[in-house]
Design an enzyme around this catalytic site. Sequence first.
Site, mmCIF file in Angstrom:
data_model
loop_
_atom_site.group_PDB
_atom_site.id
_atom_site.type_symbol
_atom_site.label_atom_id
_atom_site.label_comp_id
_atom_site.label_asym_id
_atom_site.label_seq_id
_atom_site.Cartn_x
_atom_site.Cartn_y
_atom_site.Cartn_z
ATOM 1 N N ARG A 164 0.832 -1.216 0.000
ATOM 2 C CA ARG A 164 0.000 0.000 0.000
ATOM 3 C C ARG A 164 0.863 1.261 0.000
ATOM 4 N NH1 ARG A 164 -1.938 -3.353 3.969
ATOM 5 N NH2 ARG A 164 -3.963 -4.301 3.575
ATOM 6 N N ALA A 246 9.522 2.720 7.495
ATOM 7 C CA ALA A 246 8.836 1.434 7.771
ATOM 8 C C ALA A 246 9.123 0.978 9.200
ATOM 9 C CB ALA A 246 9.252 0.395 6.739
ATOM 10 N N ARG A 247 10.263 0.360 9.426
ATOM 11 C CA ARG A 247 10.673 -0.037 10.772
ATOM 12 C C ARG A 247 12.199 0.019 10.842
ATOM 13 N NH1 ARG A 247 6.297 0.887 12.120
ATOM 14 N NH2 ARG A 247 4.768 -0.441 13.177
ATOM 15 N N GLU A 276 13.549 2.073 19.389
ATOM 16 C CA GLU A 276 12.708 3.207 19.813
ATOM 17 C C GLU A 276 12.244 3.041 21.261
ATOM 18 O OE1 GLU A 276 9.549 3.958 17.023
ATOM 19 O OE2 GLU A 276 10.918 3.800 15.334
ATOM 20 N N HIS A 294 9.156 9.136 14.545
ATOM 21 C CA HIS A 294 8.092 8.180 14.166
ATOM 22 C C HIS A 294 6.775 8.950 13.944
ATOM 23 C CE1 HIS A 294 6.919 3.678 14.477
ATOM 24 N NE2 HIS A 294 6.102 4.318 13.648
HETATM 25 N N1 NAI Z 1 6.273 5.252 10.172
HETATM 26 C C1 NAI Z 1 4.979 5.058 10.335
HETATM 27 O O1 NAI Z 1 4.318 5.825 11.037
HETATM 28 C C2 NAI Z 1 4.303 3.918 9.667
HETATM 29 C C3 NAI Z 1 5.004 2.789 9.319
HETATM 30 N N2 NAI Z 1 4.357 1.738 8.729
HETATM 31 C C4 NAI Z 1 5.154 0.559 8.363
HETATM 32 O O2 NAI Z 1 5.034 0.350 6.961
HETATM 33 C C5 NAI Z 1 4.915 -1.038 6.725
HETATM 34 C C6 NAI Z 1 4.257 -1.276 5.381
HETATM 35 O O3 NAI Z 1 2.906 -0.878 5.419
HETATM 36 P P1 NAI Z 1 1.898 -1.182 4.210
HETATM 37 O O4 NAI Z 1 2.430 -0.651 2.946
HETATM 38 O O5 NAI Z 1 0.549 -0.763 4.650
HETATM 39 O O6 NAI Z 1 1.970 -2.773 4.173
HETATM 40 P P2 NAI Z 1 1.576 -3.732 2.983
HETATM 41 O O7 NAI Z 1 1.366 -5.066 3.592
HETATM 42 O O8 NAI Z 1 0.483 -3.134 2.162
HETATM 43 O O9 NAI Z 1 2.894 -3.756 2.064
HETATM 44 C C7 NAI Z 1 4.083 -4.382 2.445
HETATM 45 C C8 NAI Z 1 4.750 -4.933 1.196
HETATM 46 O O10 NAI Z 1 6.008 -5.492 1.563
HETATM 47 C C9 NAI Z 1 6.174 -6.705 0.859
HETATM 48 N N3 NAI Z 1 7.110 -7.597 1.546
HETATM 49 C C10 NAI Z 1 6.904 -8.338 2.659
HETATM 50 N N4 NAI Z 1 8.002 -9.053 2.945
HETATM 51 C C11 NAI Z 1 8.911 -8.761 1.996
HETATM 52 C C12 NAI Z 1 10.225 -9.201 1.745
HETATM 53 N N5 NAI Z 1 10.808 -10.109 2.529
HETATM 54 N N6 NAI Z 1 10.864 -8.710 0.667
HETATM 55 C C13 NAI Z 1 10.256 -7.817 -0.155
HETATM 56 N N7 NAI Z 1 9.002 -7.366 0.032
HETATM 57 C C14 NAI Z 1 8.342 -7.822 1.105
HETATM 58 C C15 NAI Z 1 4.772 -7.311 0.773
HETATM 59 O O11 NAI Z 1 4.695 -8.239 -0.280
HETATM 60 C C16 NAI Z 1 3.936 -6.066 0.525
HETATM 61 O O12 NAI Z 1 3.814 -5.794 -0.854
HETATM 62 C C17 NAI Z 1 4.130 -1.546 7.940
HETATM 63 O O13 NAI Z 1 4.333 -2.936 8.151
HETATM 64 C C18 NAI Z 1 4.684 -0.707 9.063
HETATM 65 O O14 NAI Z 1 5.785 -1.353 9.653
HETATM 66 C C19 NAI Z 1 3.020 1.781 8.453
HETATM 67 C C20 NAI Z 1 2.276 2.878 8.774
HETATM 68 C C21 NAI Z 1 2.852 4.046 9.419
HETATM 69 O O1 LIG Z 2 4.176 2.796 12.679
HETATM 70 C C1 LIG Z 2 2.990 2.879 12.649
HETATM 71 C C2 LIG Z 2 2.120 1.829 12.167
HETATM 72 O O2 LIG Z 2 0.896 2.085 12.057
HETATM 73 O O3 LIG Z 2 2.610 0.738 11.886
#
Ligand code: NAI
Ligand SMILES: O=CC(=O)O
Length: 332
Positions: A164, A246-247, A276, A294
């Site tokens: 996403r 991401a993380r 963190e 964050h």
């Molecule tokens: N900094 C912040 O405030 C935020 C951070 N996040 C982080 O962003 C991450 C991603 O969120 P979304 O895009 O919604 O998740 P999502 O699930 O829609 O997309 C993650 C993508 O990573 C891919 N993926 C998983 N394992 C993989 C690997 N080993 N190698 C390559 N690709 C891989 C998946 O196939 C998927 O397409 C979350 O898990 C979270 O940790 C999310 C929201 C806010």
């Molecule tokens: O880092 C924030 C999240 O929603 O994941």
Amino acid sequence: MPDSPRPKRPRVIVTRQLMPHVEARMAELFEVVLSARDHAFSEGELKAAVQDCDVLVPTVTDRIDADIIAAAGERLKLIANFGAGVDHIDLAAARAKGIMVSNTPSVFTEDTADMTMALILSVPRRLAEGEKLMRSGTWEGWAPSTMLGRRVGGKLLGIIGMGRIGLAVARRARAFGLSIHYHNRKRLPAAIEEELGANYHASVDTLMRISDVVTIHCPHTGETHEMVNAARIAAMKPTAYLINTARGEIVDEKALIAALKSKRIAGAGLDVYAQEPKVDPELLALDNAVLLPHLASATIEGREASGDKVVANIRAWSDGHRPPDQVLEGWA
Ligand SMILES: NC(=O)C1=CN([C@@H]2O[C@H](COP(=O)(O)OP(=O)(O)OC[C@H]3O[C@@H](n4cnc5c(N)ncnc54)[C@H](O)[C@@H]3O)[C@@H](O)[C@H]2O)C=CC1
Ligand SMILES: O=CC(=O)O
């Protein structure tokens, strides 16, 4: 064995303060214990909480490891996380104990992509350094050759994790004239690749080697832990930048710091950190790193929508259904 009937008014413990309308709705619907002090729960507080509720609502600041799950009472049946990432929850331990886990995907996608784009623009253009200079009172006026950054348009963006948020970043970056390259577990359908002009790389090594800006959008899992390691950072262009919203644990932070210190790479923009809320003091001392606390999902709209999703997940569960955002096996 059939499930025991689910409580119509479940006892819900919430670890952090949520938006007022979400807390009010929870108080209407559930026997809720809201967070009076709004702090990250300690191990002791988490253990006490999981023994005393049907549903726990944690956030990324609460580490729900196997010990916490082992301490859970029989009544704990749902961990309804407030947030998208669930790497702070031991999913296997929860599953083994019959505890469902849900999260709040999608609601933070656009906000996180906006903040990522802000970093993609501000790191090469030295925005934070410029701001610091202004506040220092030492600016001597415009000059043709000082504080030069690098142009963003025309550069190659490497996206690791094209879900996403990765996709939302790609759409924005394309409008800024970046060419889109990506590595993902699954290749995108041809129509989406075509729409974005996106080039798939089966190898993360290749992607990192050719990119001018690398941005990370995969979840933190066993597979992605320190995926951006010392060797991959060393193979980046010396003019390249690393962005991570991401993380923190996806990057070998010590290796990144060494590469930034020695100018082996040009810069980094970080919203997330390995430990963190601790941030490595060496990182704080670097001018070529832009550091955010964050903050990528921190909008009123996103946090309201996330709270609404938590309520919807708990209601679905207490009505005897699967929570719409249940985190299933192989979630990543
Ligand atoms: N900094 C912040 O405030 C935020 C951070 N996040 C982080 O962003 C991450 C991603 O969120 P979304 O895009 O919604 O998740 P999502 O699930 O829609 O997309 C993650 C993508 O990573 C891919 N993926 C998983 N394992 C993989 C690997 N080993 N190698 C390559 N690709 C891989 C998946 O196939 C998927 O397409 C979350 O898990 C979270 O940790 C999310 C929201 C806010
Ligand atoms: O880092 C924030 C999240 O929603 O994941």
